[in-house]
Write an enzyme that holds these catalytic residues in place. Structure first.
Site, PDB file in Angstrom:
ATOM      1  CE  LYS A 147      -3.877  -2.358   2.161  1.00 35.52           C
ATOM      2  NZ  LYS A 147      -3.306  -3.683   1.919  1.00 35.52           N
ATOM      3  CD  GLU A 174      -4.148   5.673   5.596  1.00 32.32           C
ATOM      4  OE1 GLU A 174      -3.503   5.755   4.538  1.00 32.32           O
ATOM      5  OE2 GLU A 174      -5.276   5.167   5.666  1.00 32.32           O
ATOM      6  CG  HIS A 224      -9.723  -1.588  11.871  1.00 35.60           C
ATOM      7  ND1 HIS A 224     -10.086  -0.252  11.892  1.00 35.60           N
ATOM      8  CD2 HIS A 224      -8.946  -1.787  12.967  1.00 35.60           C
ATOM      9  CE1 HIS A 224      -9.521   0.333  12.948  1.00 35.60           C
ATOM     10  NE2 HIS A 224      -8.842  -0.564  13.612  1.00 35.60           N
ATOM     11  NE  ARG A 235      -8.215  -9.265  -0.977  1.00 34.67           N
ATOM     12  CZ  ARG A 235      -9.266  -8.776  -0.335  1.00 34.67           C
ATOM     13  NH1 ARG A 235     -10.487  -9.110  -0.746  1.00 34.67           N
ATOM     14  NH2 ARG A 235      -9.127  -7.960   0.684  1.00 34.67           N
TER      15      ARG A 235
END
Length: 698
Positions: free
Chosen positions: A123, A198, A233, A290
């Site tokens: 990422k 982040e 999450h 995916r």
């Protein structure tokens, strides 16, 4: 094995397990493609193994020893004669090395090019690429240079998703420990411990775009999905299209997603995820290279089979049109987990006695389990996905909530009640969605069970148990003529509600016309598996209006599952004739069964001296007299029994304080009498009455 991607696939190995393997097999059957499963020792009897045409064992149970061993999976494909491999989601689905290994073995890889996976799997690198393509990003944060002004932070695994390796950090002092924990979790889940940080956006929405690309410059943007309802999450409820987005924002998201796909030379199914800030600004999160867990909602709205399109593209075919068909209606998916939301989402294991979801128009069930399977400890606790599709969002939400409410789920605790309440919550109904939904509402969504409803469930369980004991051979209902022709003493059965542990008693009398509950309900019908009651209406309704309610009762050993039209209850049957001596003070005389005190020993009073084994109280139950004997020689210090007393199991009748027998004026006449026989029958038992009870001596 053919290395030509344009050759038709004849046999497909799915490098995965559970519901996604079963879902891919379903499309393969429709296309005439043979299937191969791989399985760990823990999954030897799993549904995906039973549904495959061929299966290959991966020795071991832990994911690191089995489903994450790409070398073993490739060997399994070659041994089984497969010519293609589909990775599903999770495990090796975003592992570029595995994609290359499949391709190098001469097998067709049903997924994007390894190079595209490599570009997007990290990422951190993906964000650098997206910045160059002009896609909006959240500014990265160097974990080594974090200050209080940077908080809160979100730590994320660079090599995977599904909530693994993710942590929210709100205090600087927590950062080192959370970094270490996130890296360890990422390493265990994906074989890569890289973690990045982040800014964490409070009350943001998780919105994503499904894409499908054919590697020939054909790229479809198949609408948006909202996946904001998450726990730890991980997504819980997803829907398509994402509600509340204006046309300009939708177009912007579609354009950004197709730009991402073109930038990496994408082929196959993928998802571009965005964080939608409260001010409406979208930020690129990641691209999942995916098929997503939530892909069925997109399939429902666009009328496509994404797995079939994956296979088509893997065979070298272009997308069937320049653009997908127009979307129709709204779809909502709920993930059914074996977990207890009220207890910190603890995963649950054990036998799954029943998994039945209504099979009606607009509903779809994707699952890797069936009734009779066992939920183990090694893998994700998701049991199934239930999907509803309808012309409008309100209709889809209503259909899904009702389907979950009516489902028969017997076994470990699930999140079913949470899902139903979430779908009916005012914020969800009004599409006020963000990733903090459960942080704010979890307590309200997991209240304790309604005692009134549980009491009725316990009564239904008791009546079904009574009917089971009284019914003759065959499946027919109880013949009420076999019951007593006069009102009996109350029969009492006790149950414990699971998982909260509250105990409930169900009391009823038996008559020739059937059982009569002590709490005022009328029994319309009682079978071993179904009870119908007439009860009072909802609070505030007229007292004279009765409501007929149906209860389906299923027994597995000591566990009783009671399903109603508006809820389901799990009860543990407690012993009917308990031995509560351990809970009583020494010398207590307790009623061994429900019954009526018919007499007490002549002259018995507080202060009387009694001998061990002396009959003190006579109890009538089921047309039998049962004597309650002195447990020891001593002095009667309490006497609660009086003729006519209706005693329940464990009712305290009297207390004898043990001491050496003292002769004197207070002695009870006949104290030295020889104890009588056990139970003396007063009158012949009526047909089908309960068996004679042995006398209980404390």
């Amino acid at each position: 094995m053919s290395t030509n991607p344009s050759a038709p696939i004849s046999t497909l190995l799915v490098a995965n397990r559970g519901e996604i393997a079963c879902r891919i097999f379903r499309t393969c059957r429709a296309l005439g493609i043979a299937t191969v499963a791989v399985y760990s020792d823990a999954d030897a009897g799993a549904l995906h193994v039973r549904e495959a045409d061929t299966a290959v064992r991966l020795p071991g149970a832990a994911p690191a020893d089995t489903y994450l061993r790409g070398d073993l999976v490739v060997r399994a494909a070659l041994a089984a004669g497969a010519d293609a491999v589909h990775p599903g989601y999770g495990f090796l689905s975003e592992n570029a090395g595995f994609a290359r290994a499949v391709r190098d073995a001469g097998l067709v890889w049903v997924g994007p090019p390894a190079e595209a996976i490599e570009l997007m799997a990290s990422k951190t690198r993906a964000k650098e690429l997206m910045a160059g393509a002009g896609v909006p990003l959240l500014a990265p944060v160097d974990p080594d240079r974090v200050t209080a002004a940077d908080l809160p932070l979100l730590l994320k695994a660079a090599a995977g998703g599904g909530g693994r390796g993710m942590r929210i950090v709100r205090e600087l002092g927590e950062l080192p420990g959370e970094l270490k924990a996130a890296a360890a979790e990422a390493e265990a889940a994906f074989g890569d411990g890289e973690v990045f940080a982040e800014p964490y956006v409070e009350r943001g929405r998780h919105v994503e775009v499904q894409i499908m690309a054919d590697g020939r410059d054909g790229v479809w943007a198949l609408g948006t999905r909202d996946c904001s309802l998450q726990r730890r999450h991980q997504k819980v409820i997803e829907e398509a299209p994402a509600p509340g987005l204006d046309d300009a924002l939708r177009t912007r998201l579609h354009e950004a997603a197709t730009a991402v796909a073109r930038a990496v030379g994408y082929r196959g199914a993928g998802t571009v995820e965005f964080l939608l800030a409260p001010d409406g600004r979208p930020y690129f999160l990641e691209m999942n290279t995916r098929l997503q867990v939530e892909h069925p909602v997109t399939e429902a709205v666009f009328g496509v089979d994404l797995v079939a399109l994956q296979l088509r593209v893997a065979e070298g075919e272009p997308l069937p049109a320049a653009a997908p068909l127009d979307p129709h209606g709204h779809a909502v998916e709920a993930r059914l987990y074996a977990e207890d939301p009220a207890r910190d989402w603890q995963p649950q294991t054990g036998a799954l006695h029943a998994l039945e979801v209504p099979d009606e128009p607009g509903l779809r069930l994707d699952t890797g389990y069936t009734s009779g399977d066992t939920i183990g400890v090694h893998y994700d606790p998701m049991l199934a996905k239930v999907i509803a599709h309808a012309p409008t969002r309100d209709q889809a939400v209503r259909l899904l909530a009702r389907a979950l409410e009516r489902a028969r789920l017997h076994g470990p605790v699930t999140n079913r009640e949470l899902l139903v309440r979430s779908l009916r919550h005012p914020d969800f109904r009004a599409a006020r969605l963000d990733t903090g939904f459960y942080d704010r509402h979890l307590a309200a969504l997991t209240p304790p069970p309604d005692p009134a409803e549980l009491r009725l469930a316990a009564l239904a369980a008791a009546l079904a148990d009574e009917a089971a004991r009284r019914r003759g051979p065959g499946p027919g209902p109880v013949r009420f003529g076999a019951w007593r022709n006069n009102a009996s003493a109350p029969q009492t059965k006790r149950y414990r509600s699971e998982p909260d542990g509250t105990e409930y008693e169900a009391a009823y009398r038996t008559t020739r016309t059937g059982p009569v509950p002590e709490t005022g309900e009328r029994v319309v019908a009682a079978r071993h598996d179904h009870v119908t009651l007439e009860t009072a209406g909802t609070p505030g309704s007229p007292d004279t209006v009765l409501v007929t309610r149906h209860f389906t009762v299923t027994v597995h050993r000591d566990t009783v599952y009671v399903d109603t039209a508006t809820g389901s209850y799990t009860l543990t049957a407690l012993p009917r004739f308990t031995d509560p001596v351990d809970r009583a003070e020494p010398g207590s005389l307790l009623a061994p069964m429900p019954g009526t005190v018919v007499r007490i020993a002549e002259g018995l009073a507080v202060g009387a001296v009694v001998e061990a084994g002396q009959p003190l109280i006579w109890l009538e139950a089921m047309k039998m007299e049962h004597r309650v004997l002195a447990p020891a020689s001593g002095t009667l210090t309490a006497l609660h029994a009086t003729p006519g007393l209706q005693a329940e199991v464990g009712t305290l009748l009297a207390v004898v304080q043990e001491a050496n027998a003292v002769p004197g004026a207070n002695a009870v006449p006949g104290a030295n009498a020889v104890p009588e026989a056990n139970a003396v029958q007063k009158t012949p038992a009526i047909q089908n009455t309960a068996a004679v009870q042995e006398e209980a001596t404390p």
